[in-house]
Design a protein around this motif. Structure first.
Motif, PDB file in Angstrom:
ATOM      1  N   LEU A  31      10.947  -4.605  -2.321  1.00 43.99           N
ATOM      2  CA  LEU A  31       9.725  -5.241  -2.827  1.00 43.99           C
ATOM      3  C   LEU A  31       8.727  -5.461  -1.691  1.00 43.99           C
ATOM      4  CD1 LEU A  31       8.675  -6.241  -5.498  1.00 43.99           C
ATOM      5  CD2 LEU A  31       9.667  -8.479  -5.026  1.00 43.99           C
ATOM      6  N   ALA A  32       9.237  -5.799  -0.515  1.00 41.60           N
ATOM      7  CA  ALA A  32       8.350  -5.982   0.648  1.00 41.60           C
ATOM      8  C   ALA A  32       7.632  -4.681   0.962  1.00 41.60           C
ATOM      9  CB  ALA A  32       9.167  -6.442   1.854  1.00 41.60           C
ATOM     10  N   LEU A  33       8.368  -3.571   0.902  1.00 38.59           N
ATOM     11  CA  LEU A  33       7.738  -2.280   1.194  1.00 38.59           C
ATOM     12  C   LEU A  33       6.695  -1.932   0.137  1.00 38.59           C
ATOM     13  CD1 LEU A  33      10.613  -0.039   2.542  1.00 38.59           C
ATOM     14  CD2 LEU A  33       8.705  -1.031   3.778  1.00 38.59           C
ATOM     15  N   VAL A  34       7.031  -2.201  -1.135  1.00 37.68           N
ATOM     16  CA  VAL A  34       6.070  -1.907  -2.207  1.00 37.68           C
ATOM     17  C   VAL A  34       4.796  -2.738  -1.999  1.00 37.68           C
ATOM     18  CG1 VAL A  34       5.632  -2.130  -4.672  1.00 37.68           C
ATOM     19  CG2 VAL A  34       7.801  -1.203  -3.874  1.00 37.68           C
ATOM     20  N   ALA A  35       4.988  -4.030  -1.689  1.00 36.27           N
ATOM     21  CA  ALA A  35       3.821  -4.882  -1.442  1.00 36.27           C
ATOM     22  C   ALA A  35       3.018  -4.337  -0.276  1.00 36.27           C
ATOM     23  CB  ALA A  35       4.276  -6.316  -1.164  1.00 36.27           C
ATOM     24  N   GLY A  36       3.722  -3.894   0.776  1.00 33.83           N
ATOM     25  CA  GLY A  36       3.030  -3.347   1.944  1.00 33.83           C
ATOM     26  C   GLY A  36       2.230  -2.110   1.587  1.00 33.83           C
ATOM     27  N   VAL A  37       2.867  -1.198   0.856  1.00 34.47           N
ATOM     28  CA  VAL A  37       2.181   0.039   0.492  1.00 34.47           C
ATOM     29  C   VAL A  37       0.947  -0.261  -0.366  1.00 34.47           C
ATOM     30  CG1 VAL A  37       2.389   2.031  -1.020  1.00 34.47           C
ATOM     31  CG2 VAL A  37       4.094   1.623   0.705  1.00 34.47           C
ATOM     32  N   TRP A  38       1.107  -1.125  -1.338  1.00 34.29           N
ATOM     33  CA  TRP A  38      -0.028  -1.397  -2.241  1.00 34.29           C
ATOM     34  C   TRP A  38      -1.149  -2.137  -1.518  1.00 34.29           C
ATOM     35  CZ3 TRP A  38       2.804  -2.903  -7.452  1.00 34.29           C
ATOM     36  CH2 TRP A  38       3.401  -1.744  -7.958  1.00 34.29           C
ATOM     37  N   LEU A  39      -0.787  -3.075  -0.643  1.00 35.01           N
ATOM     38  CA  LEU A  39      -1.827  -3.746   0.143  1.00 35.01           C
ATOM     39  C   LEU A  39      -2.546  -2.739   1.028  1.00 35.01           C
ATOM     40  CD1 LEU A  39      -0.260  -7.105   1.358  1.00 35.01           C
ATOM     41  CD2 LEU A  39      -2.178  -6.796  -0.199  1.00 35.01           C
ATOM     42  N   GLY A  40      -1.763  -1.839   1.623  1.00 33.77           N
ATOM     43  CA  GLY A  40      -2.372  -0.799   2.449  1.00 33.77           C
ATOM     44  C   GLY A  40      -3.311   0.071   1.633  1.00 33.77           C
ATOM     45  N   MET A  41      -2.903   0.432   0.426  1.00 34.03           N
ATOM     46  CA  MET A  41      -3.764   1.260  -0.434  1.00 34.03           C
ATOM     47  C   MET A  41      -5.064   0.525  -0.735  1.00 34.03           C
ATOM     48  SD  MET A  41      -0.946   2.897  -3.001  1.00 34.03           S
ATOM     49  CE  MET A  41      -1.903   4.219  -3.723  1.00 34.03           C
ATOM     50  N   ALA A  42      -4.949  -0.778  -0.987  1.00 34.20           N
ATOM     51  CA  ALA A  42      -6.154  -1.560  -1.250  1.00 34.20           C
ATOM     52  C   ALA A  42      -7.068  -1.534  -0.027  1.00 34.20           C
ATOM     53  CB  ALA A  42      -5.774  -2.999  -1.598  1.00 34.20           C
ATOM     54  N   ALA A  43      -6.475  -1.706   1.154  1.00 33.91           N
ATOM     55  CA  ALA A  43      -7.286  -1.687   2.373  1.00 33.91           C
ATOM     56  C   ALA A  43      -7.956  -0.329   2.547  1.00 33.91           C
ATOM     57  CB  ALA A  43      -6.410  -2.018   3.579  1.00 33.91           C
ATOM     58  N   GLY A  44      -7.185   0.738   2.322  1.00 35.33           N
ATOM     59  CA  GLY A  44      -7.741   2.075   2.478  1.00 35.33           C
ATOM     60  C   GLY A  44      -8.838   2.373   1.463  1.00 35.33           C
ATOM     61  N   HIS A  45      -8.706   1.788   0.284  1.00 36.83           N
ATOM     62  CA  HIS A  45      -9.717   2.002  -0.761  1.00 36.83           C
ATOM     63  C   HIS A  45     -10.994   1.232  -0.448  1.00 36.83           C
ATOM     64  CE1 HIS A  45     -11.719   2.193  -4.572  1.00 36.83           C
ATOM     65  NE2 HIS A  45     -11.523   0.927  -4.823  1.00 36.83           N
ATOM     66  N   LEU A  46     -10.825  -0.019   0.002  1.00 35.89           N
ATOM     67  CA  LEU A  46     -12.003  -0.856   0.246  1.00 35.89           C
ATOM     68  C   LEU A  46     -12.678  -0.511   1.574  1.00 35.89           C
ATOM     69  CD1 LEU A  46     -10.581  -4.266  -1.000  1.00 35.89           C
ATOM     70  CD2 LEU A  46     -12.062  -2.675  -2.211  1.00 35.89           C
ATOM     71  N   LEU A  47     -11.898  -0.081   2.555  1.00 34.69           N
ATOM     72  CA  LEU A  47     -12.459   0.294   3.855  1.00 34.69           C
ATOM     73  C   LEU A  47     -12.010   1.716   4.180  1.00 34.69           C
ATOM     74  CD1 LEU A  47     -11.209  -2.905   5.709  1.00 34.69           C
ATOM     75  CD2 LEU A  47     -13.466  -2.614   4.719  1.00 34.69           C
ATOM     76  N   PRO A  48     -12.660   2.708   3.581  1.00 29.76           N
ATOM     77  CA  PRO A  48     -12.130   4.073   3.687  1.00 29.76           C
ATOM     78  C   PRO A  48     -12.442   4.743   5.022  1.00 29.76           C
ATOM     79  CG  PRO A  48     -14.093   4.063   2.335  1.00 29.76           C
ATOM     80  CD  PRO A  48     -13.882   2.661   2.791  1.00 29.76           C
ATOM     81  N   TRP A  49     -11.984   4.140   6.114  1.00 26.59           N
ATOM     82  CA  TRP A  49     -12.181   4.752   7.434  1.00 26.59           C
ATOM     83  C   TRP A  49     -10.846   5.184   7.987  1.00 26.59           C
ATOM     84  CZ3 TRP A  49     -14.153  -0.675   8.536  1.00 26.59           C
ATOM     85  CH2 TRP A  49     -15.347  -0.903   7.846  1.00 26.59           C
ATOM     86  N   LEU A  50     -10.908   6.067   8.946  1.00 23.35           N
ATOM     87  CA  LEU A  50      -9.679   6.570   9.550  1.00 23.35           C
ATOM     88  C   LEU A  50      -8.933   5.445  10.262  1.00 23.35           C
ATOM     89  CD1 LEU A  50      -8.230   9.321  10.020  1.00 23.35           C
ATOM     90  CD2 LEU A  50      -9.089   9.157  12.335  1.00 23.35           C
TER      91      LEU A  50
END
Lengths: 420, 266, 200
Positions: A136-155
């Motif tokens: 669950l920690a990994l899933v939360a990490g991945v989804w939070l990361g996806m949110a960050a990548g979506h909202l701040l789409p920089w390298l």
């Protein structure tokens, strides 16, 4: 939906991320400290949780990398003309990422399990809970990361969130000091290092951690699926609710995991036939190794009258201090980790040793001299000066007539048992 | 004999697939479409106009990517404004943007399939529709190739395939012929004529020849306004020997543009 | 000068430099707020170097590699200069903090990790692709910080990022990475296949 999911499973960052996490996780298991988790499944899954220190930031980075795909591939224009709302469009993507990452984490556990499967027979239900919280920690990490990548789409977003994730994990204990239980709520890696052989993670701890991580995952999902500010602000709600609920569920004591002892793991399990040889349930798989050595030790001991006729594992725990029951007819032996080593001399030596909380009794050199006189070998000890001392006393015993030597050895035994 | 398509037999509830009145659309701060009146029905409409005339902005507004800044726009009989049910309109849309973005790791089939899913097509219809769309653009032998391995012309065709996969009632193609070789352009014109039988196709292009060859209707815009709407034959008739151009259609285009500029300058 | 400015703009350098500066400033202020000592902790220094180097990754590739390759001027020395300038920028940025209340030092640690990580990034940009070139520096550095090796030379060389500045196996690894990255990027340039995928 299922077609879209299967496409995403193959073509998104999901398989690659899961493979990287699996490879890193297995490398950590086998390269960092294999001995620490070789005792059993609980130790293995706790080691996995500890290695989230690295895997969790990497999951964040993987999510951020995947999260900027739409902007990076310049498909926003094309997708904006399609009827499917964003919330529905992201379902296969988040599903694929979560599925593969969880599969990678479980597989990491299985690969680790290969090393212990022959000796680890005890599989308590808490193992599943500890693993589930890790996944669950990994899933939360991945989804939070996806949110960050979506909202701040920089390298730079991906490495930045990974660094931030690591920073958060490393600072949680210091930030919550002296409330250790608070660190346990928010950090899935806290108190997961160096588990004892009877270690367990209390169910309420896992429930509390699961609540917090589920809230975090939900917030990540909302942020990633959102297309307006209203939903993004609403994502704070599960975070706040989850934190409150998780804090309520977590027992407010420190050292919850470090002090936890699994009573079932500690229970003695005995080999079938006489003389009795018993080990704790967590070491049950080691019985075939232990029994012949224990019986050999009993044969050695039988040379003198009044010696123990049974061998039990020394199930003393030091945090909290709960000594194993000591009776005159039982020889105690400490068994640690997945490997037993030479037990025979250890059992015989244990018979002549004073207990942990005894201030008087024979000193270690006397103990060794008595034990090895009975075994009939030169004594060995880790500390050179103790070994030298023991050797001198062993030689003295050897020079005495057999009857007198036996009396001296019996006296040492009596001193050890009576703490005199 | 040709097959009678479903769109022809179904009762039409809207007189025009695309209907704009005084439409204004912003591109950034600039009002790129400024008071455009346009009515398009079934058929292939060629959208002509010089660079910066507002063609792409108009396309984007029709694709419901940009919200109109003013005026009226209705697509498939549904008015496009703040409260519109864009979802229903979008199910009937096909759109190839000028900058066609795609997921490079997807194969052609997967990408078209994914687009079909985004267009909320019934699940059972997807595999057949995908295969048909890929065959219609002549990419059947490349269907299993990754998008990133395709050449420019193939990418354009893959873009057309994703646009037509849902048999859209309104098909918007923004410069679809870029990168196509002469033979492929002939095939593409054939495809356009075929598509125009039962849907409203709007093709933005700079190639006047394509418009004349494949379109039933010519729409010309300049500076965000409609300059001309008529048949290709009429466009050709507008051109005189004194106008710039190497073909009758190009001369017609030049003549119309020159006249509009003269009027605007007055 | 004109050429230089146009070149930097074509590589999105102003944005990358601003992001790198912002990352460093963020880490700097985090340390200032959360800590009482002036000397910034070694992990924080290493992570800051990692972040600033990652932020400069985007400048390693041009928007149109094919067009670059047709240019008459010699790219090799310019690519080398680009990497060296990136090194000087990161090292200089952190050197500025020496006069502030939060010091990112020792200088040797900063220089070693900047050189090694930049080399690793340049190597990744050449061999894999610039967009993916941060994978290895990130994973490796985080692993080295969380599980630092000590006691034997191999472990120290493998976890070079977090070692003491005087540690020689770590220095050797960093210098090897720096040299091979610089050499590979100078001679070959960014991987061709990924020219189009990088944006900011």
């Amino acid at each position: 939906m299922s077609r879209a999911l299967s496409i995403e499973l193959r073509r998104s960052a999901a398989p690659g991320s899961a493979l990287i996490l699996l490879a890193v996780g297995v490398a950590l298991l086998y390269l960092v400290a294999e001995a620490e988790w070789s005792a059993g499944w609980m130790q293995l899954v706790m080691a996995q949780r500890l290695y989230l220190a690295l895997l969790w930031p990497l999951a964040l980075a993987a999510g951020a990398w995947q999260g900027r795909r739409e902007r990076q591939s310049n498909v926003t224009e094309l997708f904006a003309s399609t009827p499917r709302p964003r919330a529905s469009r992201v379902v296969p993507t988040v599903g694929a990422m979560a599925l593969t990452i969880v599969a990678g984490y479980l597989l990491m556990g299985l690969v680790g399990g290969l090393a212990i499967v022959s000796t680890a027979h005890y599989l308590p239900p808490q193992v599943a809970a500890v693993t589930a919280v890790g996944a669950l920690a990994l899933v939360a990490g991945v989804w939070l990361g996806m949110a960050a990548g979506h909202l701040l789409p920089w390298l730079v977003t991906a490495p930045a969130v990974a660094v931030a994730g690591l920073g958060v994990l490393l600072t949680i204990p210091a930030a919550t000091r002296p409330k250790g239980w608070l660190a346990l709520v928010f950090s899935p890696i806290y108190e997961m290092n160096l588990p004892e052989d009877y270690a367990t993670v209390p169910g309420r701890v896992s429930v509390s951690q699961a609540i917090w991580l589920a809230a975090l995952a939900l917030a990540g999902l909302l942020l990633f699926a959102s297309s307006g500010w209203r939903v993004r602000v609403a994502a704070l709600l599960p975070v706040a609710l989850g934190a409150v609920l998780a804090i309520t569920v977590m027992p407010h004591h420190d050292r919850l995991v470090v002090d936890a002892v699994d009573p079932v793991a500690k229970e003695l399990v005995c080999a079938r036939d006489e003389p009795r040889v018993c080990v704790s349930r967590v070491h049950e798989g080691l019985l075939p190794e232990v029994v012949p050595q224990a019986r050999e030790a009993l044969t050695v001991l039988a040379k003198l009258p009044g010696m123990p006729s049974r061998v039990h594992e020394d199930t003393t725990t030091y945090l909290p201090y709960v000594p194993a029951p000591r009776t005159a007819d039982v020889a105690l032996v400490t068994i640690r980790g997945g490997k037993t080593g030479d037990l025979t001399s250890k059992i015989v030596t244990g018979v002549f040793a004073r207990s942990y909380d005894c201030e008087k009794g024979p000193d270690w050199a006397d103990t060794l001299a008595a034990a090895y006189w009975l075994i009939g070998r030169t004594p060995v000890a880790e500390e050179p000066d103790v070994a030298a001392d023991a050797l001198i006393r062993w030689r003295e015993l050897g020079k005495l007539p057999a009857g007198e030597a036996a009396a001296r050895v019996t006296a040492i035994r009596d001193a050890a048992v009576g703490c005199k | 004999m040709r097959m009678v398509s479903a769109a022809e037999t179904a009762p039409t509830t809207h007189p025009w697939a695309v209907h704009a009145e005084g439409l204004r659309v912003r591109a950034g701060r600039h009002l790129a479409v400024d008071g455009l009146d346009l009515a398009l029905g079934t058929g292939v409409h060629g959208l002509l106009g010089p660079n910066g005339a507002g063609k792409t902005t108009l396309m984007r507004a029709l694709a419901t990517v940009l919200a109109p800044a003013g005026g009226k726009l209705s697509l498939l009989g549904e008015s496009v404004d703040g409260r519109a049910d864009l979802r229903r309109i979008r199910r009937g849309l096909g759109y190839l943007p000028q900058q066609f973005g795609f997921y490079p790791r997807f194969t052609v089939r997967e990408f078209v399939e994914y687009m079909a899913w985004l267009k909320e097509m019934p699940k059972a219809a997807v595999p057949g529709a995908v295969q048909r769309a890929i065959e219609r653009v002549g990419l059947a032998d490349r269907a299993g190739k990754r998008m990133k391995t395709l050449s420019g012309g193939m990418l354009r065709r893959a873009g057309i395939a994703q646009a037509i996969v849902n048999d859209p009632e309104v098909l918007l193609l923004d410069e679809p012929t870029v990168g196509l070789d002469p033979e492929q352009r002939l095939d593409f014109r054939e495809l356009l004529r075929d598509l125009g039988v039962d849907s409203c196709v709007l093709v933005s292009t700079h190639l006047v020849e394509d418009v004349v060859a494949a379109c039933t209707d010519v729409v010309m815009v300049n500076e965000g306004r409609l300059v001309y709407q008529g048949t290709p034959d009429d466009l050709i008739a507008r051109g005189g020997t004194g106008d710039a151009g190497d073909s009758p259609a190009e001369r017609g285009y030049s003549a119309l543009l020159r006249r509009h500029r003269a009027e605007a300058g007055r | 000068m004109r050429w230089l400015i146009l070149y930097l703009r074509s590589r999105h350098a102003p944005m990358a430099l601003a992001v790198a500066g912002a990352c460093a400033a963020l880490m700097w202020s985090l340390w200032l707020v959360t800590s009482t000592t002036r000397q910034v902790g070694a992990p924080m220094v290493v992570l800051t170097v990692l972040l600033t180097v990652s932020a400069l990754t985007t400048t390693l590739v041009s928007p149109d590699g094919a067009l670059d390759r047709t240019a008459a001027l010699a790219w090799a020395p310019r690519r080398a200069a680009h990497v060296l300038a990136a090194f000087l920028f990161v090292a200089g940025l952190l050197a500025v903090t020496l006069v502030t209340p939060a010091r990112f030092s020792p200088a040797l640690l900063v220089a070693r990790d900047t050189a090694g990580l930049l080399g690793l990034t340049a190597l990744g940009a050449t061999v894999i692709s610039p967009a993916r070139s941060w994978f290895l520096p990130l994973g490796w550095t985080l692993a080295a910080i969380v599980f630092p090796g000590s006691g034997n030379r191999l472990a120290e060389a493998l976890t070079w990022q977090g070692q003491d500045p005087g540690n020689s196996p770590a220095m050797v690894t960093a210098l090897l990475l720096a040299a091979s990255g610089l050499l590979a990027y100078t001679l070959a340039g960014p991987a061709r296949r990924a020219m189009t995928e990088i944006t900011v």
